[in-house]
Design a protein around this motif. Structure first.
Motif, PDB file in Angstrom:
ATOM      1  N   TYR A   1       0.591  -1.773  -7.553  1.00 33.30           N
ATOM      2  CA  TYR A   1       0.979  -2.271  -6.102  1.00 33.30           C
ATOM      3  C   TYR A   1      -0.263  -2.187  -4.888  1.00 33.30           C
ATOM      4  O   TYR A   1      -0.525  -3.160  -3.994  1.00 33.30           O
ATOM      5  CB  TYR A   1       2.105  -1.578  -5.518  1.00 33.30           C
ATOM      6  N   VAL A   2      -1.107  -1.160  -5.148  1.00 28.74           N
ATOM      7  CA  VAL A   2      -2.360  -1.208  -4.226  1.00 28.74           C
ATOM      8  C   VAL A   2      -3.006  -2.384  -4.453  1.00 28.74           C
ATOM      9  O   VAL A   2      -3.492  -2.944  -3.388  1.00 28.74           O
ATOM     10  CB  VAL A   2      -3.113   0.366  -4.639  1.00 28.74           C
TER      11      VAL A   2
ATOM     12  N   VAL B   1       7.093   9.483   5.590  1.00 29.35           N
ATOM     13  CA  VAL B   1       5.640   9.316   6.068  1.00 29.35           C
ATOM     14  C   VAL B   1       4.873   8.143   5.761  1.00 29.35           C
ATOM     15  O   VAL B   1       4.520   7.335   6.513  1.00 29.35           O
ATOM     16  CB  VAL B   1       4.992  10.544   5.540  1.00 29.35           C
ATOM     17  N   SER B   2       5.335   7.561   4.548  1.00 26.48           N
ATOM     18  CA  SER B   2       4.803   6.306   4.075  1.00 26.48           C
ATOM     19  C   SER B   2       5.640   4.984   4.889  1.00 26.48           C
ATOM     20  O   SER B   2       4.853   4.272   5.288  1.00 26.48           O
ATOM     21  CB  SER B   2       5.217   6.021   2.645  1.00 26.48           C
TER      22      SER B   2
ATOM     23  N   THR C   1       4.063   6.121  -4.717  1.00 33.02           N
ATOM     24  CA  THR C   1       4.448   5.916  -6.233  1.00 33.02           C
ATOM     25  C   THR C   1       3.338   6.739  -7.043  1.00 33.02           C
ATOM     26  O   THR C   1       3.704   7.733  -7.915  1.00 33.02           O
ATOM     27  CB  THR C   1       4.672   4.624  -6.936  1.00 33.02           C
ATOM     28  N   LEU C   2       2.130   6.459  -6.968  1.00 33.16           N
ATOM     29  CA  LEU C   2       1.160   7.329  -7.472  1.00 33.16           C
ATOM     30  C   LEU C   2       1.147   8.728  -7.225  1.00 33.16           C
ATOM     31  O   LEU C   2       1.251   9.702  -8.218  1.00 33.16           O
ATOM     32  CB  LEU C   2      -0.309   6.734  -7.082  1.00 33.16           C
TER      33      LEU C   2
ATOM     34  N   LEU D   1       0.800  -1.184  -0.210  1.00 34.25           N
ATOM     35  CA  LEU D   1      -0.011  -0.003   0.065  1.00 34.25           C
ATOM     36  C   LEU D   1       0.747   1.101   0.115  1.00 34.25           C
ATOM     37  O   LEU D   1       0.468   2.202  -0.646  1.00 34.25           O
ATOM     38  CB  LEU D   1      -0.894   0.141   1.249  1.00 34.25           C
ATOM     39  N   ALA D   2       1.869   1.245   0.959  1.00 30.70           N
ATOM     40  CA  ALA D   2       2.832   2.491   0.994  1.00 30.70           C
ATOM     41  C   ALA D   2       3.462   2.680  -0.377  1.00 30.70           C
ATOM     42  O   ALA D   2       3.668   4.002  -0.939  1.00 30.70           O
ATOM     43  CB  ALA D   2       3.567   2.139   1.974  1.00 30.70           C
ATOM     44  N   VAL D   3       4.165   1.585  -1.010  1.00 28.34           N
ATOM     45  CA  VAL D   3       4.747   1.923  -2.212  1.00 28.34           C
ATOM     46  C   VAL D   3       3.706   2.229  -3.218  1.00 28.34           C
ATOM     47  O   VAL D   3       3.935   3.127  -4.142  1.00 28.34           O
ATOM     48  CB  VAL D   3       5.458   0.503  -2.720  1.00 28.34           C
TER      49      VAL D   3
END
Length: 395
Positions: A305-306, A259-260, A62-63, A56-58
């Motif tokens: 990735y999400v 933060v991610s 990235t988005l 989720l973080a990646v």
């Protein structure tokens, strides 16, 4: 006679490049993440949660970066950091201490974005020593395919053979194809009753982990994790993107990744950084996407990735049930190329060979002194030896 209509543009090239970026990035190193989290005390459910949180973080990071900057900037989890965890000592507070260390590392990444001087201090650590430490930490993990194949050849050797064939015919896909072969072996193990997995563990879920902190966690995990993430991922990632003509917004990237990383840490993830090795898959000429549209490839990779986060628990549950050291073997195969790069980078500094070798040996030993793992002591030994040898030469 009517004029010819302009050819319709499709998003297929961008989607294809994004899919390749995600598949290679995920399958090439997710086993390393699971192995590393388990080594610092994560339960199977917590390791699966950590993997999902990292996805989720990646993906979201990235988005955000690619859309805001209109550049093909992709993020990744810290594979060297996961390898570092795999060689870490047990912590007094268990996985809670590890999560506290992850949060501290995330805070240091944010601080680096706000205070550039901190980043300059990291770059003052000799790259050869940082690479030697990383190589030493990875060595035991890279030996896993050898030891696992010797102990359980029927389960492990087919995957190793597929990996070798992949290197010969499909170098980019060697590790993903080996992972597919490992999954096939796990399927056979399920049919034979050798492997078992709890069906409830396959459902998507994030497990929030209460952080704690101890001195061994701060010195043995947080500090080395920050160093390898910055020196082996973020700094090279900037260089890779510059080679393709894309400047990286350094401050924004560090703030977003920091933060991610903090958000992922609360669910068991270790660290997020700018992609280095996989960055070329979306930003390079071989993607087949026009330069001005490559940011869309990165955006699609983020979206995928999400989506992958939803299946992370199921994939982790199946992988962790693999018999005969198969998961450790796949993780070792995924790290061999990184180990080679680290060894090469460490050995280039001819003036500090003794310090480099000592750093490598201490890191590879896996020793724990005062509850602090080998990675920290390797850096201490290397820096002291380097200083002593430089002082002798100057005398």
């Amino acid at each position: 006679m009517p004029s010819p209509q302009p050819a319709q543009r499709t998003l297929l090239p961008e989607v294809g490049a994004g899919l390749v970026t995600t598949l290679v990035g995920f399958t090439a190193s997710f086993a390393v993440v699971l192995t590393g989290l388990a080594a610092v005390g994560a339960s199977p459910g917590q390791a699966a949660s950590g993997l999902g949180a990292l996805c989720l973080a990646v993906g979201l990071g990235t988005l955000g970066l690619s859309i805001a900057s209109r550049r093909p900037l992709t993020l990744a989890w810290s594979t060297p950091g996961a390898a570092l965890l795999g060689g870490s000592a047990a912590l007094p507070g268990g996985f809670g201490d590890a999560v506290g260390a992850f949060l501290l590392c995330a805070a240091a990444i944010v601080a680096t974005g706000l205070w550039p001087r901190l980043g300059e201090l990291v770059t003052r650590i000799p790259a050869s020593l940082a690479q030697a430490m990383l190589a030493g930490v990875m060595l035991p993990l890279c030996l896993a395919p050898v030891t696992a194949a010797a102990a359980n050849p029927a389960w492990v050797l087919p995957t190793v053979l597929i990996w070798v064939l992949g290197l010969r015919w499909w170098p980019r896909w060697a590790v993903p194809v080996a992972f597919a072969a490992a999954l096939a072996s796990v399927g056979v193990a399920f049919l034979l009753g050798v492997a078992h997995v709890d069906g409830d563990a396959l459902a998507p879920s994030l497990q929030w982990v209460a952080p704690s902190l101890s001195w061994p966690a701060v010195v043995g995990i947080a500090l080395p994790l920050y160093i390898v993430t910055m020196a082996s991922q973020n700094v090279p990632g900037v260089a890779v993107m510059a080679s393709f003509g894309y400047p990286v917004p350094w401050r924004a990237t560090l703030l977003i990744t920091g933060v991610s990383s903090a958000a992922a840490a609360l669910a068991g993830g270790h660290a997020i950084n700018l992609a280095a090795i996989s960055a070329a898959l979306a930003a390079g000429e071989e993607s087949g996407v026009p330069r001005e549209r490559r940011w869309r490839s990165a955006a699609f990779a983020g979206a995928l990735y999400v989506a992958f986060a939803a299946g992370a628990a199921a994939l982790a549950g199946i992988a962790l049930a693999a018999p005969g050291g198969l998961l450790a073997a796949v993780a070792g195969l995924a790290l061999i190329a990184t180990l080679g790069s680290a060894v090469q980078g460490a050995w280039e500094d001819a003036s500090s060979r003794l310090a480099v070798v000592a750093t490598f040996l201490v890191a590879a030993s896996g020793v724990s002194i005062a509850g602090i793992g080998a990675a920290f002591w390797a850096l201490v030994v290397g820096l002291v030896l380097r200083w002593a040898l430089a002082a002798r030469r100057g005398a």
